[in-house]
Write a protein that holds these residues in place. Structure first.
Motif, PDB file in Angstrom:
ATOM      1  N   GLU A 136       1.332  -1.351   0.069  1.00 29.99           N
ATOM      2  CA  GLU A 136       0.419   0.055   0.349  1.00 29.99           C
ATOM      3  C   GLU A 136       1.028   1.227   0.313  1.00 29.99           C
ATOM      4  O   GLU A 136       1.455   1.689   0.864  1.00 29.99           O
ATOM      5  CB  GLU A 136      -1.097   0.035   1.286  1.00 29.99           C
ATOM      6  N   ILE A 137       0.964   1.697  -1.432  1.00 30.87           N
ATOM      7  CA  ILE A 137       2.490   2.515  -1.544  1.00 30.87           C
ATOM      8  C   ILE A 137       2.457   3.755  -1.050  1.00 30.87           C
ATOM      9  O   ILE A 137       2.780   4.386  -1.231  1.00 30.87           O
ATOM     10  CB  ILE A 137       2.637   3.095  -3.209  1.00 30.87           C
ATOM     11  N   ASP A 138       1.083   4.166  -0.490  1.00 28.34           N
ATOM     12  CA  ASP A 138       0.570   5.700   0.019  1.00 28.34           C
ATOM     13  C   ASP A 138       0.540   6.005   1.837  1.00 28.34           C
ATOM     14  O   ASP A 138       0.002   6.985   1.978  1.00 28.34           O
ATOM     15  CB  ASP A 138      -1.014   5.942  -0.339  1.00 28.34           C
ATOM     16  N   MET A 139       0.669   4.907   2.321  1.00 21.49           N
ATOM     17  CA  MET A 139       0.786   5.223   3.967  1.00 21.49           C
ATOM     18  C   MET A 139       1.715   5.947   4.520  1.00 21.49           C
ATOM     19  O   MET A 139       1.722   7.621   4.801  1.00 21.49           O
ATOM     20  CB  MET A 139       1.560   3.969   4.509  1.00 21.49           C
ATOM     21  N   ASN A 140       3.270   6.260   3.832  1.00 19.23           N
ATOM     22  CA  ASN A 140       4.125   7.598   4.543  1.00 19.23           C
ATOM     23  C   ASN A 140       5.538   7.101   3.201  1.00 19.23           C
ATOM     24  O   ASN A 140       5.425   6.242   2.804  1.00 19.23           O
ATOM     25  CB  ASN A 140       4.108   7.920   5.538  1.00 19.23           C
ATOM     26  N   GLU A 141       6.448   8.213   3.116  1.00 18.44           N
ATOM     27  CA  GLU A 141       7.171   8.181   1.871  1.00 18.44           C
ATOM     28  C   GLU A 141       7.983   7.388   2.833  1.00 18.44           C
ATOM     29  O   GLU A 141       8.801   6.516   1.915  1.00 18.44           O
ATOM     30  CB  GLU A 141       7.551   9.167   1.584  1.00 18.44           C
ATOM     31  N   SER A 142       8.664   7.128   3.955  1.00 21.21           N
ATOM     32  CA  SER A 142      10.124   6.622   4.665  1.00 21.21           C
ATOM     33  C   SER A 142       9.571   4.935   4.121  1.00 21.21           C
ATOM     34  O   SER A 142      10.321   4.376   3.630  1.00 21.21           O
ATOM     35  CB  SER A 142       9.471   6.677   6.035  1.00 21.21           C
ATOM     36  N   ILE A 143       8.034   4.497   4.602  1.00 24.13           N
ATOM     37  CA  ILE A 143       7.748   3.293   4.260  1.00 24.13           C
ATOM     38  C   ILE A 143       7.970   2.428   3.235  1.00 24.13           C
ATOM     39  O   ILE A 143       8.487   1.727   2.546  1.00 24.13           O
ATOM     40  CB  ILE A 143       6.327   2.835   4.649  1.00 24.13           C
ATOM     41  N   ALA A 144       7.121   3.419   1.859  1.00 21.84           N
ATOM     42  CA  ALA A 144       7.583   3.594   0.451  1.00 21.84           C
ATOM     43  C   ALA A 144       8.526   3.162  -0.221  1.00 21.84           C
ATOM     44  O   ALA A 144       9.492   1.905  -1.000  1.00 21.84           O
ATOM     45  CB  ALA A 144       7.071   3.935   0.042  1.00 21.84           C
ATOM     46  N   GLU A 145       9.397   3.814   0.525  1.00 22.82           N
ATOM     47  CA  GLU A 145      10.863   3.831   0.279  1.00 22.82           C
ATOM     48  C   GLU A 145      11.755   2.628   0.499  1.00 22.82           C
ATOM     49  O   GLU A 145      12.565   2.351  -0.237  1.00 22.82           O
ATOM     50  CB  GLU A 145      11.750   5.073   0.689  1.00 22.82           C
ATOM     51  N   THR A 146      11.723   2.906   1.899  1.00 18.47           N
ATOM     52  CA  THR A 146      12.359   1.554   2.328  1.00 18.47           C
ATOM     53  C   THR A 146      11.668   0.144   1.223  1.00 18.47           C
ATOM     54  O   THR A 146      13.068  -0.922   1.536  1.00 18.47           O
ATOM     55  CB  THR A 146      11.891   1.400   4.228  1.00 18.47           C
ATOM     56  N   VAL A 147      10.572  -0.774   2.032  1.00 21.60           N
ATOM     57  CA  VAL A 147      10.042  -1.200   0.898  1.00 21.60           C
ATOM     58  C   VAL A 147      10.581  -1.400  -0.624  1.00 21.60           C
ATOM     59  O   VAL A 147      11.313  -2.904  -0.564  1.00 21.60           O
ATOM     60  CB  VAL A 147       8.834  -1.416   1.283  1.00 21.60           C
ATOM     61  N   ILE A 161      -0.511  -1.349  -4.577  1.00 20.02           N
ATOM     62  CA  ILE A 161      -1.620  -0.697  -4.960  1.00 20.02           C
ATOM     63  C   ILE A 161      -2.527   0.781  -4.227  1.00 20.02           C
ATOM     64  O   ILE A 161      -1.422   1.605  -2.793  1.00 20.02           O
ATOM     65  CB  ILE A 161      -3.047  -1.760  -3.860  1.00 20.02           C
ATOM     66  N   VAL A 162      -3.018   1.554  -3.579  1.00 21.09           N
ATOM     67  CA  VAL A 162      -2.745   2.804  -3.476  1.00 21.09           C
ATOM     68  C   VAL A 162      -4.030   3.566  -2.651  1.00 21.09           C
ATOM     69  O   VAL A 162      -5.158   2.321  -2.976  1.00 21.09           O
ATOM     70  CB  VAL A 162      -3.060   4.182  -5.056  1.00 21.09           C
ATOM     71  N   GLY A 163      -3.867   3.361  -1.664  1.00 23.30           N
ATOM     72  CA  GLY A 163      -4.357   4.475  -0.683  1.00 23.30           C
ATOM     73  C   GLY A 163      -5.494   5.762  -0.758  1.00 23.30           C
ATOM     74  O   GLY A 163      -6.770   6.116  -0.912  1.00 23.30           O
ATOM     75  N   ASN A 164      -4.709   6.638  -0.295  1.00 18.35           N
ATOM     76  CA  ASN A 164      -5.197   8.382  -0.846  1.00 18.35           C
ATOM     77  C   ASN A 164      -4.596   8.554  -1.889  1.00 18.35           C
ATOM     78  O   ASN A 164      -5.153  10.338  -2.518  1.00 18.35           O
ATOM     79  CB  ASN A 164      -5.378   8.917   0.412  1.00 18.35           C
ATOM     80  N   MET A 165      -3.422   8.430  -2.880  1.00 22.84           N
ATOM     81  CA  MET A 165      -2.692   9.100  -3.394  1.00 22.84           C
ATOM     82  C   MET A 165      -1.707   9.661  -3.312  1.00 22.84           C
ATOM     83  O   MET A 165      -0.941  10.949  -3.799  1.00 22.84           O
ATOM     84  CB  MET A 165      -4.101   9.394  -4.811  1.00 22.84           C
ATOM     85  N   GLY A 166      -1.469  10.310  -2.173  1.00 25.18           N
ATOM     86  CA  GLY A 166      -0.975  11.287  -1.597  1.00 25.18           C
ATOM     87  C   GLY A 166       0.135  11.739  -1.840  1.00 25.18           C
ATOM     88  O   GLY A 166       1.080  12.235  -1.968  1.00 25.18           O
ATOM     89  N   ASN A 184      -7.987   3.447 -10.526  1.00 25.02           N
ATOM     90  CA  ASN A 184      -8.926   3.066 -10.863  1.00 25.02           C
ATOM     91  C   ASN A 184      -8.356   4.218 -11.943  1.00 25.02           C
ATOM     92  O   ASN A 184      -8.337   4.577 -11.634  1.00 25.02           O
ATOM     93  CB  ASN A 184     -10.365   3.274 -10.164  1.00 25.02           C
ATOM     94  N   GLU A 185      -9.804   4.336 -12.648  1.00 23.31           N
ATOM     95  CA  GLU A 185     -10.083   5.439 -13.494  1.00 23.31           C
ATOM     96  C   GLU A 185      -9.776   6.905 -13.102  1.00 23.31           C
ATOM     97  O   GLU A 185      -8.740   7.598 -13.426  1.00 23.31           O
ATOM     98  CB  GLU A 185     -11.332   5.668 -14.400  1.00 23.31           C
ATOM     99  N   ILE A 186     -10.129   6.858 -11.477  1.00 26.71           N
ATOM    100  CA  ILE A 186     -10.117   8.545 -10.836  1.00 26.71           C
ATOM    101  C   ILE A 186      -8.804   9.021 -10.735  1.00 26.71           C
ATOM    102  O   ILE A 186      -7.881   9.839 -10.867  1.00 26.71           O
ATOM    103  CB  ILE A 186     -11.373   8.573 -10.047  1.00 26.71           C
ATOM    104  N   GLU A 187      -8.729   7.107 -10.269  1.00 29.57           N
ATOM    105  CA  GLU A 187      -6.832   8.006  -9.742  1.00 29.57           C
ATOM    106  C   GLU A 187      -5.474   8.091 -11.086  1.00 29.57           C
ATOM    107  O   GLU A 187      -4.826   8.759 -10.638  1.00 29.57           O
ATOM    108  CB  GLU A 187      -6.279   6.343  -8.592  1.00 29.57           C
ATOM    109  N   ALA A 188      -5.745   6.732 -11.748  1.00 31.93           N
ATOM    110  CA  ALA A 188      -4.597   7.596 -13.139  1.00 31.93           C
ATOM    111  C   ALA A 188      -5.746   8.686 -13.283  1.00 31.93           C
ATOM    112  O   ALA A 188      -3.814   9.417 -13.997  1.00 31.93           O
ATOM    113  CB  ALA A 188      -5.904   6.175 -13.989  1.00 31.93           C
ATOM    114  N   GLY A 189      -6.622   9.301 -13.537  1.00 31.21           N
ATOM    115  CA  GLY A 189      -6.546  10.666 -14.334  1.00 31.21           C
ATOM    116  C   GLY A 189      -5.605  11.504 -12.822  1.00 31.21           C
ATOM    117  O   GLY A 189      -5.140  12.371 -13.414  1.00 31.21           O
TER     118      GLY A 189
END
Length: 303
Positions: A136-147, A161-166, A184-189
């Protein structure tokens, strides 16, 4: 360990309107508390289909937190890396109209700092032991970067997979390091800077291929609700449209997560992306017919 699923647990507070939903009026209906969170839903999808997974996450000590653990453990999900944390679960308030469509929501995020610290200490062990990673790539930047760094170091594919696109909107370069990105199409937009909600599948496919190449995304899938999904595999060059599997909708929440789970489970079985999205569409259809965010075992799902 097969798939390490790294993400958050939420409690979903869902309100169902019995009659025509009025956004400014009082709507008579039902209110339910259910287990949620995109990666918790994906874990339950894996467990329901008999596929091994380890959940790297957090719950609190509340009765709902214990229920989440008991349910996932009962499905065979490995919780050895699921922490107890005081503010370890989020909350999602969702309003659904008389047709079961989501018409509004508010999300309260958990405190991700305990999970961030745990991954710094134990991420090497978790990622190196996994065959693949769902993030879930939108938890925070540090978690995403570490993983992502650990997965690249150990040669493990990551399915995002995204949560809030932040996080993604701030750090879109993260998507260059994932095997497949599904949204989904909204997130892709939002990612591509365009309104794609009125696109036909063929228009969406053109936008997907151009956008993914421009952003350096290896492979990507965009779901379009009843219009199905489009996919692009940058490795093989294969791209196309997968029709939705018709279903009489009871509740739309969780269907996108089921699509993601089915697609990833099929990819891990060696299916092509074209074949995998068809599996995802079948699991999403079965989930639409359920009152909860995940459905029971679908026989012959991978046939």
């Amino acid at each position: 360990m097969d798939t390490a699923i790294i993400g958050a647990v939420f409690v979903d507070v869902k309100g169902f309107a019995f009659e025509h939903y009025s956004p400014t009026g009082t709507n008579i209906g039902a209110v339910q508390f259910v287990h949620g969170g995109v990666c918790r839903n994906v874990c339950e999808d894996f467990g329901n289909q008999g596929v091994k997974a380890s959940f790297v996450s957090m719950t609190d000590h509340s009765a709902l937190g214990r229920e989440v653990r008991e349910r996932l453990e009962g499905l065979g999900v490995d919780l050895r890396h699921t922490l107890f944390a005081e503010d370890g679960m989020g909350m999602w308030l969702a309003i659904l109209d008389e047709h079961g469509d989501l018409v509004g929501s508010v999300s309260k995020q958990p405190d991700f700092r305990p999970l961030e610290a745990y991954l710094r200490a134990h991420g090497e062990e978790i990622v190196s032991a996994a065959e693949n990673v769902i993030l879930e790539i939108d938890m925070n930047e540090s978690i995403a970067e570490t993983v992502l760094e650990l997965a690249e170091k150990h040669g493990k594919p990551v399915y995002a997979i995204v949560g809030n696109m932040g996080v993604i909107l701030r750090r879109p370069e993260f998507l260059r390091h994932v095997r497949v990105f599904i949204c989904n199409e909204i997130e892709a937009g939002r990612l591509f800077g365009a309104d794609l909600t009125q696109n036909t599948p063929f228009e969406m496919l053109d936008a997907l291929i151009a956008g993914a190449k421009r952003a350096g995304i290896r492979s990507m899938v965009i779901t379009m609700g009843e219009k199905g999904a489009v996919y692009f595999d940058g490795d093989s060059g294969e791209a196309g449209h997968c029709p939705a599997v018709p279903a009489e909708m009871v509740d739309s929440t969780g269907a996108g997560d089921a699509f993601f789970a089915g697609t990833v489970m099929a990819l891990n079985r060696g299916r092509s992306l074209r074949q995998a999205v068809a599996v995802g569409a079948r699991l999403a259809s079965a989930t639409l017919r359920c009152k909860e965010s995940s459905c029971a075992k679908v026989e012959g799902l991978f046939d």
